[in-house]
Design an enzyme around this catalytic site. Structure first.
Site, PDB file in Angstrom:
ATOM      1  N   GLY A 295       6.928  -6.504  -2.790  1.00 25.25           N
ATOM      2  CA  GLY A 295       7.407  -5.516  -1.829  1.00 25.25           C
ATOM      3  C   GLY A 295       8.833  -5.115  -2.183  1.00 25.25           C
TER       4      GLY A 295
ATOM      5  N   ASN B  40      10.836  -7.892  10.254  1.00 22.76           N
ATOM      6  CA  ASN B  40      10.314  -9.200   9.862  1.00 22.76           C
ATOM      7  C   ASN B  40      10.864 -10.347  10.710  1.00 22.76           C
ATOM      8  OD1 ASN B  40      12.527  -8.045   8.268  1.00 22.76           O
ATOM      9  ND2 ASN B  40      12.730 -10.107   7.430  1.00 22.76           N
TER      10      ASN B  40
ATOM     11  N   GLN C 155       5.788  -5.636   6.661  1.00 14.43           N
ATOM     12  CA  GLN C 155       5.326  -6.496   7.767  1.00 14.43           C
ATOM     13  C   GLN C 155       4.260  -5.811   8.615  1.00 14.43           C
ATOM     14  OE1 GLN C 155       5.854  -9.659   8.414  1.00 14.43           O
ATOM     15  NE2 GLN C 155       7.423 -10.037   6.878  1.00 14.43           N
TER      16      GLN C 155
ATOM     17  N   SER D 285       3.518  -5.158   0.533  1.00 15.82           N
ATOM     18  CA  SER D 285       3.560  -6.370  -0.288  1.00 15.82           C
ATOM     19  C   SER D 285       2.260  -7.144  -0.124  1.00 15.82           C
ATOM     20  CB  SER D 285       4.735  -7.244   0.159  1.00 15.82           C
ATOM     21  OG  SER D 285       4.682  -8.504  -0.473  1.00 15.82           O
TER      22      SER D 285
ATOM     23  N   HIS E 189       1.487 -10.397  -0.600  1.00 14.60           N
ATOM     24  CA  HIS E 189       1.418 -11.761  -0.044  1.00 14.60           C
ATOM     25  C   HIS E 189       1.620 -11.820   1.466  1.00 14.60           C
ATOM     26  CE1 HIS E 189       5.774 -13.048   0.445  1.00 14.60           C
ATOM     27  NE2 HIS E 189       5.925 -11.933  -0.217  1.00 14.60           N
TER      28      HIS E 189
ATOM     29  N   THR F 176       2.464  -3.738 -19.077  1.00 11.15           N
ATOM     30  CA  THR F 176       1.011  -3.892 -18.967  1.00 11.15           C
ATOM     31  C   THR F 176       0.654  -4.276 -17.532  1.00 11.15           C
ATOM     32  OG1 THR F 176       0.897  -4.532 -21.269  1.00 11.15           O
ATOM     33  CG2 THR F 176      -0.988  -5.127 -19.885  1.00 11.15           C
TER      34      THR F 176
ATOM     35  N   CYS G 167      13.972 -15.045   3.478  1.00 16.14           N
ATOM     36  CA  CYS G 167      14.975 -14.779   2.445  1.00 16.14           C
ATOM     37  C   CYS G 167      16.340 -15.296   2.867  1.00 16.14           C
ATOM     38  CB  CYS G 167      15.094 -13.286   2.180  1.00 16.14           C
ATOM     39  SG  CYS G 167      13.516 -12.519   1.918  1.00 16.14           S
TER      40      CYS G 167
HETATM   41  N1  PLP Z   1      10.368  -5.897   3.616  1.00 17.36           N
HETATM   42  C1  PLP Z   1      10.090  -6.703   4.647  1.00 17.36           C
HETATM   43  C2  PLP Z   1      10.121  -6.144   6.035  1.00 17.36           C
HETATM   44  C3  PLP Z   1       9.772  -8.043   4.423  1.00 17.36           C
HETATM   45  O1  PLP Z   1       9.506  -8.850   5.463  1.00 17.36           O
HETATM   46  C4  PLP Z   1       9.745  -8.537   3.086  1.00 17.36           C
HETATM   47  C5  PLP Z   1       9.454  -9.968   2.814  1.00 17.36           C
HETATM   48  O2  PLP Z   1       9.715 -10.818   3.620  1.00 17.36           O
HETATM   49  C6  PLP Z   1      10.012  -7.653   2.037  1.00 17.36           C
HETATM   50  C7  PLP Z   1      10.328  -6.347   2.349  1.00 17.36           C
HETATM   51  C8  PLP Z   1       9.970  -8.101   0.606  1.00 17.36           C
HETATM   52  O3  PLP Z   1       8.662  -8.309   0.145  1.00 17.36           O
HETATM   53  P1  PLP Z   1       8.374  -9.308  -1.093  1.00 17.36           P
HETATM   54  O4  PLP Z   1       8.474 -10.700  -0.554  1.00 17.36           O
HETATM   55  O5  PLP Z   1       6.999  -8.960  -1.553  1.00 17.36           O
HETATM   56  O6  PLP Z   1       9.384  -9.017  -2.127  1.00 17.36           O
END
Ligand code: PLP
Length: 372
Positions: free
Chosen positions: A69, A149, A177, A197, A199, A235, A322
């Site tokens: 993401g 998030n 999210q 994203s 995951h 790739t 994060c």
């Molecule tokens: N944007 C939001 C709102 C998110 O919650 C996150 C991940 O926590 C991201 C972007 C980043 O995504 P990724 O973990 O795939 O880099």
């Protein structure tokens, strides 16, 4: 163990795992190869792109697969601004994810871009009119998240998109999210570019997607063999693109809405069961993801609550994965007007597609034990 940290990441869905398995084993061709192996990989990638485009209500040629993401957001934010002929002014909100804020900071420092940050109310919502008033002839981009998030607050991106469209400014929406829970097609979001994203919705870590409308110019960040229509060389990760498409197919509106209703009921059971504890819920009561319950516990330490809950078999987080481990208050809570000391007491529960009412009540009982 009760795991209520699905906003950090989700397990890989069986459908995604089964869909990608062949492309990690027998069907390992490079989609650029002209022989049959390559053809089959190219076809799988094409099918995946079609299904992911369907999520956005867009065309397959408008989808770029990325490795996260974060990369999708970087590509949108930097790529659209650097390709813009309008000027060097960008509008965003005070509650964006670090992927957006750091991309904008890079543009500001290295490319002289002026970044205008619009504030939010105490529920974390931005006023679309305020975004509208910030737009100028030289505005190259507006970038706003669909749902936050940390506190789950949902923005009215459609109204923001209307304001942008009226003056020809593209809108990028970070739907990372929101995607598992809400419609994230271009019309629902009012967007010209959308990032997701894998995951966060049942695909593996390490895959994301960016949709950009038609001929919206986007400067590439990664140069090389010209894959992804020159937008992102390298790739292609066929297996992960296939997994993302399989996870996206699980988000059929009727399934998504049923899950959202069930999960909201479980989340609300938690909220009801802890209503008398000395905590204060953060975010919006009316415009929030069904999956998130976030609160502050004045006078306590968020980190110690997490540890105490984990000892009792309940895994949650203090907000953004994060930002975990940093002892700075969350910029999201500060933007909502939460006192910095209180912001350090933040706790976030985030439910997944399979989380139950029993999980919610188990978490509530553990929290009563910890705070009681
Ligand atoms: N944007 C939001 C709102 C998110 O919650 C996150 C991940 O926590 C991201 C972007 C980043 O995504 P990724 O973990 O795939 O880099």
């Amino acid at each position: 163990m009760i795991l209520l940290d699905h906003a950090a990441t989700t397990p890989v869905a069986r459908a995604a795992l089964e869909a990608m398995w062949p492309y990690l084993t027998g069907e390992f061709g490079n989609p650029s190869s002209t022989h049959a192996f390559g053809d089959r990989a190219a076809r799988a990638l094409q099918d995946a792109r079609r299904d992911v485009a369907g999520l956005f209500g867009g065309r397959p040629s408008e989808v770029t697969f990325t490795a996260s993401g974060t990369e999708a957001i970087n590509t949108a934010v930097k790529g659209i601004v650097l390709a813009s002929t309008r000027g060097r002014h960008v509008v965003t909100t005070a509650v964006e994810h670090e992927a957006t804020l750091a991309s904008l900071d890079h543009l500001r420092r290295r490319h002289g871009v002026e970044v205008e940050v619009v504030g939010v109310d105490s529920a974390g919502r931005v006023d679309p009119d305020e975004i509208g008033r910030a737009l100028r002839p030289e505005t190259a981009l507006v970038t706003v998240m669909a749902a936050n998030n940390e506190i789950g607050t949902i923005q009215d991106t459609r109204a923001i998109g209307d304001a942008c469209r009226a003056v020809g400014v593209p809108l990028h929406v970070d739907a990372v999210q929101a995607a598992g829970w809400l419609p994230v097609d271009r019309d629902a979001l009012g967007a010209d570019a959308i990032s997701i994203s894998g995951h966060k919705l049942g695909a593996p870590k390490g895959v994301g997607a960016l949709w950009t409308r038609g001929r919206l110019p986007v400067e590439a960040l990664v140069h090389g063999g010209g894959q992804e229509r020159g937008r992102r060389s390298g790739t292609e990760n066929v297996a992960f693109a296939v997994a993302l498409a399989a996870a996206v197919r699980e988000l059929r509106p009727e399934d998504r809405d049923r899950r959202a209703t069930e999960v909201a009921a479980a989340r609300d059971a938690f909220v009801d069961a802890v209503g008398d504890l000395p905590i204060r819920f953060t975010g919006s009561e009316t415009h929030r993801l069904p999956s998130i319950a976030s609160f502050v516990a004045p006078g306590r330490s968020g980190e110690s609550i997490l540890l105490d809950l984990e000892e009792r078999g309940v895994v949650v987080s203090s907000g953004s994965a994060c930002a975990a481990g940093r002892d700075e208050p969350s910029h999201v809570l500060l933007a909502c007007g939460v006192d910095p000391a209180e912001a350090l007491t933040a706790v976030r529960l985030s439910f997944g597609h399979d989380s139950t009412r029993a999980d919610a009540l188990g978490a509530a009982a553990a929290l009563r034990d910890v705070l009681g």
